[in-house]
Design an enzyme around this catalytic site. Structure first.
Site, PDB file in Angstrom:
ATOM      1  N   GLY A  96       0.829  -1.233  -0.084  1.00 26.13           N
ATOM      2  CA  GLY A  96      -0.165   0.164   0.070  1.00 26.13           C
ATOM      3  C   GLY A  96       0.659   1.074  -0.008  1.00 26.13           C
ATOM      4  O   GLY A  96       2.113   1.178   0.133  1.00 26.13           O
ATOM      5  N   ASP A 112       4.214  -4.630  -7.579  1.00 28.80           N
ATOM      6  CA  ASP A 112       3.576  -3.415  -7.014  1.00 28.80           C
ATOM      7  C   ASP A 112       4.339  -2.165  -7.863  1.00 28.80           C
ATOM      8  O   ASP A 112       3.521  -1.076  -7.878  1.00 28.80           O
ATOM      9  CB  ASP A 112       3.609  -3.176  -5.332  1.00 28.80           C
ATOM     10  CG  ASP A 112       5.237  -3.152  -4.939  1.00 28.80           C
ATOM     11  OD1 ASP A 112       5.747  -4.336  -5.538  1.00 28.80           O
ATOM     12  OD2 ASP A 112       5.704  -2.263  -4.406  1.00 28.80           O
TER      13      ASP A 112
HETATM   14  P1  AMP Z   1       8.734   1.481  -3.812  1.00 28.53           P
HETATM   15  O1  AMP Z   1       9.571   0.437  -3.756  1.00 28.53           O
HETATM   16  O2  AMP Z   1       9.232   2.786  -3.669  1.00 28.53           O
HETATM   17  O3  AMP Z   1       7.787   1.277  -4.904  1.00 28.53           O
HETATM   18  O4  AMP Z   1       7.980   1.315  -2.160  1.00 28.53           O
HETATM   19  C1  AMP Z   1       7.595  -0.157  -1.811  1.00 28.53           C
HETATM   20  C2  AMP Z   1       6.586   0.167  -0.766  1.00 28.53           C
HETATM   21  O5  AMP Z   1       7.281   0.846   0.485  1.00 28.53           O
HETATM   22  C3  AMP Z   1       5.270   0.935  -0.605  1.00 28.53           C
HETATM   23  O6  AMP Z   1       4.235   0.450   0.083  1.00 28.53           O
HETATM   24  C4  AMP Z   1       5.944   2.502  -0.331  1.00 28.53           C
HETATM   25  O7  AMP Z   1       4.854   3.017  -0.008  1.00 28.53           O
HETATM   26  C5  AMP Z   1       6.535   1.837   0.879  1.00 28.53           C
HETATM   27  N1  AMP Z   1       7.631   3.013   1.258  1.00 28.53           N
HETATM   28  C6  AMP Z   1       8.950   3.280   0.633  1.00 28.53           C
HETATM   29  N2  AMP Z   1       9.401   4.378   1.194  1.00 28.53           N
HETATM   30  C7  AMP Z   1       8.782   4.749   2.206  1.00 28.53           C
HETATM   31  C8  AMP Z   1       8.799   5.741   3.384  1.00 28.53           C
HETATM   32  N3  AMP Z   1       9.672   6.557   3.727  1.00 28.53           N
HETATM   33  N4  AMP Z   1       7.786   5.695   4.309  1.00 28.53           N
HETATM   34  C9  AMP Z   1       6.401   4.757   4.300  1.00 28.53           C
HETATM   35  N5  AMP Z   1       6.597   3.928   3.237  1.00 28.53           N
HETATM   36  C10 AMP Z   1       7.701   3.820   2.411  1.00 28.53           C
HETATM   37 MG    MG Z   2       6.011   1.510  -5.633  1.00 29.64          MG
END
Ligand code: AMP
Ligand code: MG
Length: 489
Positions: free
Chosen positions: A92, A254
């Site tokens: 999410g 995702d």
């Molecule tokens: P991503 O690989 O950037 O697409 O992120 C993967 C997951 O990690 C997603 O659910 C993002 O919302 C969460 N996420 C990445 N960075 C953060 C952060 N600094 N704080 C909260 N959630 C994060």
């Molecule tokens: Mg992502």
């Protein structure tokens, strides 16, 4: 005045309303001192958002989520996903919000999404924040991809929040306002399927059909047609990445869209020297998402989408599997033909004559071998071939290692009468090269946005060589070394 500016666009909440089980209403955290760093005027205008309004105090607050426009219902989206092959049942939006949808000037419904807007119920251990460097990176690379005619989410603005964020040391925080055909991902379907709420899964699929392949409603099996359309869109997309030497870096399910748009520019990079095994992400230790693995990974991810859709495809699960396997079986052919078509254009071959096809595909294979063996700069090679097609062989001959072999290749290629003009419309002169991006982001992080703006001038018009931009054509300096990107964005 602000009210009039805002009234030109109406925010809608289709996703929030139609898929409430996947949408947690939420608010952005307050930005202590928001400052607009970059605004995409042209995109704003296409969205019927007045750039002047977006520059106003209220407009900047809108871009960080601190002013919720009329009609908008900010939500964090729920999704699951396979990350590096391992399944996470709940990911999410941990640091992002879907503000809502707007209709652009072309009549298309698009999402407006804020990344870095604070913790949400999906944040887990994360701080919910993003920092200036990586958000400008997404802005630069996504806008470059769009200019390269590659489907992608777009970047509307980056706003510094005025808050210091803890990463490796303290860094300036930022929010990216992003625009997409939608933020529907394979992971969203995996999540909906795992709830075992078939009504939800069906509503999600119907929402996707509505937005991305309305013709599927008329198909004998609309959900199989939806799957087929995602297979085709992703085959085309990944081929287009491969043709420009782009390595996405984190092709988790995702991060793979239903629309066929590139999404989530984290540890991505464009190759300088050609290397099929190119990996830039610091966390991709096994090379799962290496350049040459991207088509296979896309196919693997599409199999996960098929699994999620099975209950909708046929009540008889054996039949559903057989149908989905057949459609997925089309991926390789579609990918190969997109790659072959794209490579022929890169070589300036229009493929008019019947027997040119085989000659062209042998030429492509041999060109790839020349690039690989000589560690040749991928982008410069093809751009220089355009010059070779006009009779100036020096640039190409100056960059290959095996001169005799390359000369023989050039002779075979020239016999097919390559079209130099065609080549210059598909082989970019300017890409967001790693050393240029790093240089621009380092300057921006210490407050100087001029290098970011200059780089954007180059990469948002990538096929037109212009005086004054010579250094943006060049490969990295010798001391640039091996490049690594970090996921802790
Ligand atoms: P991503 O690989 O950037 O697409 O992120 C993967 C997951 O990690 C997603 O659910 C993002 O919302 C969460 N996420 C990445 N960075 C953060 C952060 N600094 N704080 C909260 N959630 C994060
Ligand atoms: Mg992502």
């Amino acid at each position: 005045m602000t009210a009039a500016a805002e009234s030109t666009v109406t925010f809608e909440g289709h996703f929030a309303r139609e898929l409430a089980e996947l949408a947690v209403p939420w608010q952005a955290e307050d930005a202590p001192n928001p400052e607009l760093l970059v605004l995409n005027d042209r995109l704003a205008t296409d969205l019927r958002l007045d750039p002047q309004y977006l520059r106003s105090p209220e407009g900047v607050l809108l871009l960080v989520g601190n002013h919720v426009p009329a009609g908008a219902t900010p939500v964090a989206q729920a999704y699951a996903g396979h990350q590096f092959g391992g399944y996470s049942p709940l990911l999410g939006d941990g640091r992002a919000l879907l503000l809502g949808e707007v209709t652009d000037r072309g009549g298309r419904l698009v999402d407006i999404h804020l990344k870095g807007s604070g913790r949400t119920p999906f944040a887990r251990a994360g701080d919910g924040r993003a920092v200036v460097g990586p958000m400008l990176r997404e802005y630069i690379v996504s806008e470059a991809m769009h200019a390269l005619r590659i489907p992608t989410t777009r970047s509307l603005a980056v706003v510094a929040t005025g808050r210091q964020v803890r990463r490796d040391g303290m860094l300036p925080g930022a929010v990216l306002a992003r625009v997409a055909g939608s933020h529907l991902r394979i992971g969203g379907f995996q999540y909906a399927r795992a709830t075992e709420n078939m009504d939800l899964l069906k509503r999600l699929a119907d929402h996707a059909i509505n937005r991305h392949c309305p013709s599927a409603t008329a198909a004998a099996n609309p959900y199989l047609a939806l799957f087929g359309s995602v297979v085709s869109a992703q085959a085309e997309l990944v081929a287009s990445w491969m043709l420009v030497g782009f390595v996405h870096g984190v092709m988790n399910t995702d991060n793979m869209t239903i629309s066929g748009e590139t999404i989530d520019y984290g540890p991505c990079a464009f190759m300088d020297t050609f290397n099929p095994a190119a990996v830039y992400s610091s966390i991709d230790v096994s090379g799962r998402y290496a350049y040459s693995n991207q088509p296979v990974v896309a196919e693997w991810n599409l199999a996960r989408l098929a699994e999620a859709l099975l209950p909708l495809i046929d009540a008889d699960q054996d039949k559903a599997v057989a149908s989905a396997v057949e459609v997925l079986g089309g991926f390789r052919g579609q990918y190969s033909s997109a790659w072959t078509r794209g490579m022929a254009a890169k070589l300036g071959l229009r493929g008019n004559q019947e027997d040119d096809g085989d000659a062209a595909s042998a030429l492509v294979d041999d060109a790839i071998a020349i690039l690989k063996e000589g560690s040749v700069d991928y982008t410069l090679f093809f751009r220089s071939l355009g010059k070779a097609a006009r009779g100036d062989l020096r640039p190409v001959r100056g960059m290959v290692r095996d001169l005799a072999g390359s000369d023989a290749w050039l002779e075979r290629w020239q016999a097919l009468q390559p079209d130099a003009e065609l080549m210059d419309t598909v082989n970019p002169a300017y890409i967001p090269r790693n050393h240029l991006v790093e240089e621009a982001l380092a300057a921006a992080t210490s407050g100087d946005l001029a290098p970011v703006r200059r780089l954007l001038v180059a990469v948002t018009d990538p096929f037109t060589e212009r005086p004054g931009l010579e250094r943006y054509l060049q490969g990295p300096p010798e001391d640039f070394g091996s490049y690594t990107t970090f996921c802790g964005t």
